[in-house]
Design an enzyme around this catalytic site. Structure first.
Site, short mmCIF file in Angstrom:
data_model
loop_
_atom_site.label_atom_id
_atom_site.label_comp_id
_atom_site.label_asym_id
_atom_site.label_seq_id
_atom_site.Cartn_x
_atom_site.Cartn_y
_atom_site.Cartn_z
CG MET A 54 45.47 45.08 43.96
SD MET A 54 45.72 45.51 46.16
CE MET A 54 45.79 43.66 46.50
N PRO A 55 46.21 45.37 40.51
CG PRO A 55 44.99 47.01 38.68
CD PRO A 55 44.53 46.41 39.82
CG PHE A 56 52.15 45.45 43.35
CD1 PHE A 56 51.31 45.65 44.44
CD2 PHE A 56 53.41 45.39 42.54
CE1 PHE A 56 52.86 45.95 45.20
CE2 PHE A 56 54.22 45.88 43.72
CZ PHE A 56 53.95 45.97 44.99
NE ARG A 86 46.45 48.07 47.76
CZ ARG A 86 45.62 48.32 47.20
NH1 ARG A 86 45.10 49.56 46.10
NH2 ARG A 86 44.63 48.12 48.79
CB ALA A 127 42.18 48.57 37.69
#
Length: 63
Positions: free
Chosen positions: A1-3, A40, A34
């Site tokens: 999950m990229p943040f 996020r 993604a």
């Protein structure tokens, strides 16, 4: 999950922050593949007195 964390001098409108969130999300979808739902984005607003530009507080520069 990229943040993604984005730091900005405070004072942007809700519409501007919404645009940042949308565009950063889209950039991550395109760059790393993604799924949009997994991305996020956090915007941290920093007071201009706490942000330095060229050795001078941004507040002193009228920012």
């Amino acid at each position: 999950m990229p943040f993604a964390t984005i730091q900005l001098i405070e004072g942007r409108t809700p519409e501007q922050k919404r645009a940042v969130i949308e565009k950063v999300t889209q950039a991550l979808v395109e760059a790393v593949g993604a799924p949009q739902q997994s991305i996020r984005v956090l915007i941290q607003e920093v007071p201009s007195a706490h942000w330095g530009i060229g050795g001078v507080p941004a507040q002193d520069l009228g920012r």
